[in-house]
Design a protein around this motif. Structure first.
Motif, PDB file in Angstrom:
ATOM      1  N   UNK A 137       0.844  -1.194   0.000  1.00 27.05           N
ATOM      2  CA  UNK A 137       0.000   0.000   0.000  1.00 27.05           C
ATOM      3  C   UNK A 137       0.884   1.250   0.000  1.00 27.05           C
ATOM      4  N   UNK A 138       0.552   2.173  -0.898  1.00 30.53           N
ATOM      5  CA  UNK A 138       1.433   3.321  -1.132  1.00 30.53           C
ATOM      6  C   UNK A 138       0.592   4.587  -1.200  1.00 30.53           C
ATOM      7  N   UNK A 151      -5.611   0.896  -1.704  1.00 28.19           N
ATOM      8  CA  UNK A 151      -6.155  -0.454  -1.494  1.00 28.19           C
ATOM      9  C   UNK A 151      -7.601  -0.509  -1.999  1.00 28.19           C
ATOM     10  N   UNK A 152      -8.377   0.526  -1.672  1.00 22.91           N
ATOM     11  CA  UNK A 152      -9.785   0.535  -2.113  1.00 22.91           C
ATOM     12  C   UNK A 152      -9.891   0.508  -3.638  1.00 22.91           C
ATOM     13  N   UNK A 157     -11.296  -2.507  -8.571  1.00 21.27           N
ATOM     14  CA  UNK A 157     -10.963  -3.118  -9.873  1.00 21.27           C
ATOM     15  C   UNK A 157     -11.197  -4.631  -9.825  1.00 21.27           C
ATOM     16  N   UNK A 158     -10.822  -5.250  -8.711  1.00 29.73           N
ATOM     17  CA  UNK A 158     -11.004  -6.706  -8.578  1.00 29.73           C
ATOM     18  C   UNK A 158     -12.500  -7.041  -8.623  1.00 29.73           C
ATOM     19  N   UNK A 159     -13.287  -6.239  -7.877  1.00 28.44           N
ATOM     20  CA  UNK A 159     -14.731  -6.542  -7.839  1.00 28.44           C
ATOM     21  C   UNK A 159     -15.367  -6.326  -9.209  1.00 28.44           C
ATOM     22  N   UNK A 188      -3.076  -3.535   9.728  1.00 31.36           N
ATOM     23  CA  UNK A 188      -4.418  -3.073  10.120  1.00 31.36           C
ATOM     24  C   UNK A 188      -5.331  -2.905   8.895  1.00 31.36           C
ATOM     25  N   UNK A 189      -4.760  -2.405   7.812  1.00 30.61           N
ATOM     26  CA  UNK A 189      -5.556  -2.289   6.579  1.00 30.61           C
ATOM     27  C   UNK A 189      -5.985  -3.678   6.096  1.00 30.61           C
TER      28      UNK A 189
END
Ligand SMILES: CNc1ncnc2c1ncn2[C@@H]1O[C@H](COP(=O)(O)O)[C@@H](O)[C@H]1O
Length: 422
Positions: A137-138, A151-152, A157-159, A188-189
């Motif tokens: 995560x960046x 991340x969201x 994109x995956x969904x 935590x993410x």
């Protein structure tokens, strides 16, 4: 078409050196896969870095779009930074590709989503039925994209990709150069998005293996473990790790899987084997990045430690690592393994089948994969059944049942044997 499990005796060696010493002389027969077989084989990709998997053409598209919007944008054309066909990036030129190049280009919600979809499309087209994509995560100050937003965006994109054939899960990676709070934030993410969406399934440790002191990540991995996340670690990528007991410390994080596992000791090999950890192996990456000790073949494919691991009780998951850099698809990695190490069709099918239990996805996903692979194996004339023996156990059982090589009808295949038979 192969119907029989492997019958050629293989060394039960416990040392990497021993196995690498003896080159196989198995005959070329129709039992061995061609490229078409490798493409059609339902495959599990458990070791792929998201931004390293972006096609150079896609980077080019993103670059051109940026140039149109900002004519002063002065990042080099991707095809200059990574010329077409170039794969020989060693570890010193490899990591800067990301820090100096990719992260200046794939840094906005739009570009992250666009690139992720291309990556998913490519894996699906290559016959991957289960993908665990990993990424660090960046946050990108210049575009305002936060780590959580990053991340969201990937999850979105995956969904939206929503493939019936290929199910995708995400692993969040800790960079070896992260601080302990950054590492904890990544864990935590991972917990948050595992709980909310079920799509994040684990954490990884990656980044430049010559940097960092892994002891500082103890708490982060403890928390990941306590929360039931899968743990995979980049392991023994270089001969001289930055701190003396790095491998023991990494094993104390209780990983479920290890990536690369090249420069180990006898003691470490024994420990990994006693835990039956899954080993994620990336042949082309290790060869092109010159990560292998040179034994027979100057650090080329024949020197790869695949030769050792696939004959142990540890599941072996072949992976592409960074297909955008090393230009070898997962089906090609399977083909290379079969070509260089004389892995027959049944044995090649057995690699993903035996790795199913090592995925970080749930039982339903494991069941789905088992039925996909069993059905495919049967359709393709392989003598498959629903057990999860390692190749090593299959050989042992054959020997116990008296099905040893000596008792099989043996076709002469070396020049000497042909002469003796005549
Ligand atoms: C020999 N192979 C490797 N060893 C160690 N770390 C690697 C790697 N290949 C990639 N990465 C890590 O993954 C990042 C790119 O993907 P993401 O931007 O996170 O999606 C790289 O910056 C590097 O830190």
């Amino acid at each position: 078409m192969s119907t029989a499990p492997p019958t050629v005796p293989r060394p039960e060696s416990t040392t990497l050196a021993n196995v690498i010493e003896g080159l196989d002389t198995r005959p070329e027969t129709p039992d061995f896969p061609d490229q078409d077989f490798c493409e059609r084989l339902p495959k599990l990709e458990l070791h792929a870095h998201l931004t390293g998997s972006i096609r150079r053409e896609t980077l080019g598209e993103i670059w051109r779009k940026r140039k149109e919007q900002e004519p002063d944008f002065d990042l080099e054309d991707p095809l200059v930074a990574m010329p077409p066909g170039k794969v020989d990036f060693d570890l010193t030129s490899f990591f800067p590709l990301f820090s100096k190049y990719t992260y200046n280009l794939v840094n906005s919600e739009w570009s992250v989503e666009y690139a992720t979809k291309q990556v998913l499309q490519d894996f699906e087209s290559d016959g991957v039925v289960y993908l665990e994509l990993r990424t660090i995560p960046r946050a990108f100050e210049e575009t305002g994209l936060t780590k959580e937003g990053y991340v969201q965006t990937i999850l979105k994109a995956i969904k939206s990709f929503n493939s019936e054939k290929m199910h995708t899960r995400l692993i969040l990676a800790i960079d070896r150069q992260n601080t302990p709070p950054e590492a904890m934030n990544t864990v935590e993410l991972a917990i948050k998005y595992r709980d909310e969406e079920g799509l994040v399934v684990g954490v990884d440790l990656c980044g430049n293996p010559a940097a960092g002191d892994v002891r500082i990540f103890r708490d982060a991995f403890k928390k990941a473990k306590a929360n039931g996340l899968g743990i995979t670690l980049h392991f023994a990528e270089i001969e001289r790790q930055p701190i003396k007991d790095e491998l023991d410390i990494l094993l104390s994080f209780q990983p479920d899987r290890l990536g690369h596992a090249i420069h180990t000791s006898e003691k470490v090999l024994r420990e990994i084997r006693s835990r039956k950890l899954c080993i994620e192996l990336c042949l082309s990456c290790n060869v092109y990045a010159k990560m292998l000790p040179c034994r027979h073949d100057n650090g080329s494919f024949l020197d790869h430690h695949f030769k050792y691991w696939w004959r142990t009780d540890c599941p072996v998951a072949l992976g592409t690592d960074d297909i955008g850099v090393f230009l070898s698809s997962l089906s090609n990695e399977h083909y290379l393994a079969s070509q260089h190490f004389r892995v027959n069709k049944y044995e090649l099918w057995h690699l993903p089948f035996y790795s199913i239990d090592a995925i970080f996805g749930d039982h339903i996903e494991k069941e789905r994969l088992r039925s996909v692979l069993l059905a495919w194996g049967k359709e393709n004339g392989l003598d498959v059944d629903d057990d999860s023996e390692s190749v090593n156990e299959i050989i042992r059982n054959e020997q116990e049942n008296g099905e040893s090589f000596e008792e099989q009808e043996h076709t002469p295949n070396t020049a000497e044997e042909v002469r003796a038979a005549a």
